[in-house]
Write a protein that holds these residues in place. Structure first.
Motif, PDB file in Angstrom:
ATOM      1  N   ARG A 136     -27.039  -9.239  24.432  1.00 19.09           N
ATOM      2  CA  ARG A 136     -28.226  -9.063  23.602  1.00 19.09           C
ATOM      3  C   ARG A 136     -29.373  -9.902  24.155  1.00 19.09           C
ATOM      4  N   PRO A 137     -30.568  -9.324  24.309  1.00 18.01           N
ATOM      5  CA  PRO A 137     -31.677 -10.075  24.912  1.00 18.01           C
ATOM      6  C   PRO A 137     -32.028 -11.319  24.101  1.00 18.01           C
ATOM      7  N   PRO A 138     -32.569 -12.346  24.753  1.00 19.96           N
ATOM      8  CA  PRO A 138     -32.978 -13.575  24.062  1.00 19.96           C
ATOM      9  C   PRO A 138     -34.013 -13.285  22.978  1.00 19.96           C
ATOM     10  N   TRP A 139     -34.073 -14.168  21.989  1.00 20.91           N
ATOM     11  CA  TRP A 139     -34.939 -13.922  20.831  1.00 20.91           C
ATOM     12  C   TRP A 139     -36.406 -13.839  21.225  1.00 20.91           C
ATOM     13  N   GLN A 140     -36.805 -14.572  22.273  1.00 16.83           N
ATOM     14  CA  GLN A 140     -38.212 -14.517  22.679  1.00 16.83           C
ATOM     15  C   GLN A 140     -38.595 -13.110  23.140  1.00 16.83           C
ATOM     16  N   LEU A 141     -37.688 -12.449  23.859  1.00 13.27           N
ATOM     17  CA  LEU A 141     -37.970 -11.081  24.305  1.00 13.27           C
ATOM     18  C   LEU A 141     -37.921 -10.109  23.134  1.00 13.27           C
TER      19      LEU A 141
END
Length: 436
Positions: A136-141
């Motif tokens: 799962r992509p990082p929260w910033q992305l």
């Protein structure tokens, strides 16, 4: 530990794996923007043969995608999934070999960096496109996606899909060897899929590939299966150039550990690089590309690529900030290369802002076994003739006017008038002529 005598010079021979090189200067990977169309082979010959003719010992053909669809981080990247196409590239490898040089191909897959994430026109043409994701992509992305800044449509790779991706790298390597390529270089940085496997910022898997080195080991196994003992090189990233709000990233100690494991596993050479977790100007450090951003003929293209004129201006503004943030010291990877070289017993390659012949020779006596340049070859395709002849420095001013237009599909070329004029003068004087 690899040892190089202090008097080692750029003109000295060296080997990577079972491939002997006539000198220690290499052309680092650049975007040739050749694609796979009917003119692709000619484009690559026109781009790379002059460098071989100038005496450069090793040429890395720029990042070539191993999958049939998706995965391109920029327009007009070449794909290596099709053996029929790659076979045609024997014309290129023969021309390189005619000049006594060697050529390795860099293999890549963009993962979250793929065009469907950032290129508005591409998304409009391919609304179904997804990006391969390690987890799962990082929260910033994810936050940037919700804000409409990027477009995340991810497909987290299953364990069998990871193994198949490693096989795709191996098959592409096999096609390359059949076409006469001398070695394989893995795009292990610049936010591609390999860096995403290695990085704790991206890799939150719970299977065997939670240890990102396992992916590189799987790729090595696939390369050996399909391409035999062809020399295998990879970039090894350190993510210390990341923004301060990124808490989890690859530290220097992490990367030294990765380098040791890869050397033990049979990789033939390493290219240590200090980068960010993002695709930003940590990759092409230098001046803000003022001329490229202001080029009137590119304004419409920038608006199309970034989704409107205001978005293009926002990217330009971020570009300016990044140019001030990232250290532009020549040879910014040298300290990292030295540390890796002390830890492994295979060749270490150093690149990043190197412009002077004297600097090349100092690095070879201290930090690395080969020295590479990238953007200077946009300014001077036959740069090798001058550097190997002892001339002081490349003409490149690290202004980045060559790189930014590539977002629109423009080829990489020097757009700085003073540099173009000086190269023309040198050409007229026969400075680049060389007896082979």
């Amino acid at each position: 530990m690899t040892e190089t005598a202090p008097e080692t010079a750029l003109t000295d021979a060296v080997s990577i794996g079972n491939v002997d090189l006539p000198n220690r200067l290499y052309r680092a990977p650049l975007l040739e923007c050749a694609g796979n169309g009917p003119d692709a082979v000619k484009t690559l010959i026109d781009e790379l043969e002059p460098t071989a003719a100038s005496g450069v010992g090793l040429i890395f053909q720029g990042a070539s995608i191993v999958t049939e669809s998706g995965g391109c981080a920029a327009p007009n990247m070449t794909r290596f999934h099709d053996p029929e196409f790659v076979t045609k590239l024997s014309r290129l490898t023969e021309r390189i070999h005619d000049h006594g040089s060697k050529i390795f191909v860099q293999l890549a897959e963009g993962g979250l960096r793929s065009m469907s994430m950032w290129h508005a026109e591409y998304r409009d043409r391919h609304p179904e496109a997804v990006q391969k994701a390690v987890s799962r992509p990082p929260w910033q992305l994810r936050l940037a996606d919700r804000a409409g800044i990027i477009n995340l449509q991810t497909e987290v790779l299953s364990t069998p899909e990871v193994r198949e991706l490693a096989e795709a790298f191996g098959r592409a390597a096999g096609y390359a060897v059949d076409a006469g390529y001398d070695g394989v270089h893995l795009s292990g940085a610049n936010m591609g899929i390999i860096q995403q496997f290695l990085s704790p910022y991206y890799n939150g898997r719970d299977d065997e590939f939670s240890d990102g080195v396992q992916f590189l080991l799987a790729v090595r196994e696939a390369v050996r299966k399909h391409a035999g003992d062809v020399p295998l090189v990879t970039k090894v990233p350190v993510e210390t150039a990341s923004p301060p709000f990124v808490r989890r990233h690859l530290t220097r100690e992490d990367s030294l550990g990765i380098a040791r494991r890869l050397a033990t596993a049979g990789y033939d050479a390493l290219v240590p690089v200090d980068v960010s977790v993002y695709w930003d100007m940590s990759v092409v450090r230098g001046a803000y590309p003022q001329r490229a951003w202001k080029a009137s003929e590119l304004q419409t293209e920038y608006a199309t690529v970034f989704g409107g004129r205001w978005r293009a201006r926002a990217v330009s503004f971020l570009n300016r900030l990044e140019s001030m943030w990232y250290d532009r010291d020549p040879g910014w990877n040298a300290d990292l290369c030295r540390a890796v070289r002390e830890a492994v017993d295979i060749p270490v390659l150093c690149e990043g802002g190197i412009r002077k012949r004297s600097h090349c020779d100092r690095l070879l006596g201290d930090s690395c076994d080969l020295v590479g340049m990238a953007r200077p070859f946009y300014a001077e395709p036959r740069l090798g003739a001058r550097l190997l002849d002892g001339k002081k420095r490349a003409l490149c001013e690290s202004c980045n006017n060559c790189a930014i237009p590539q977002a629109t599909g423009e080829p990489g070329r020097c757009r700085t008038p003073s540099v173009v004029r000086e190269r023309a003068r040198l050409e007229k004087e026969g400075v680049y002529d060389r007896d082979e």
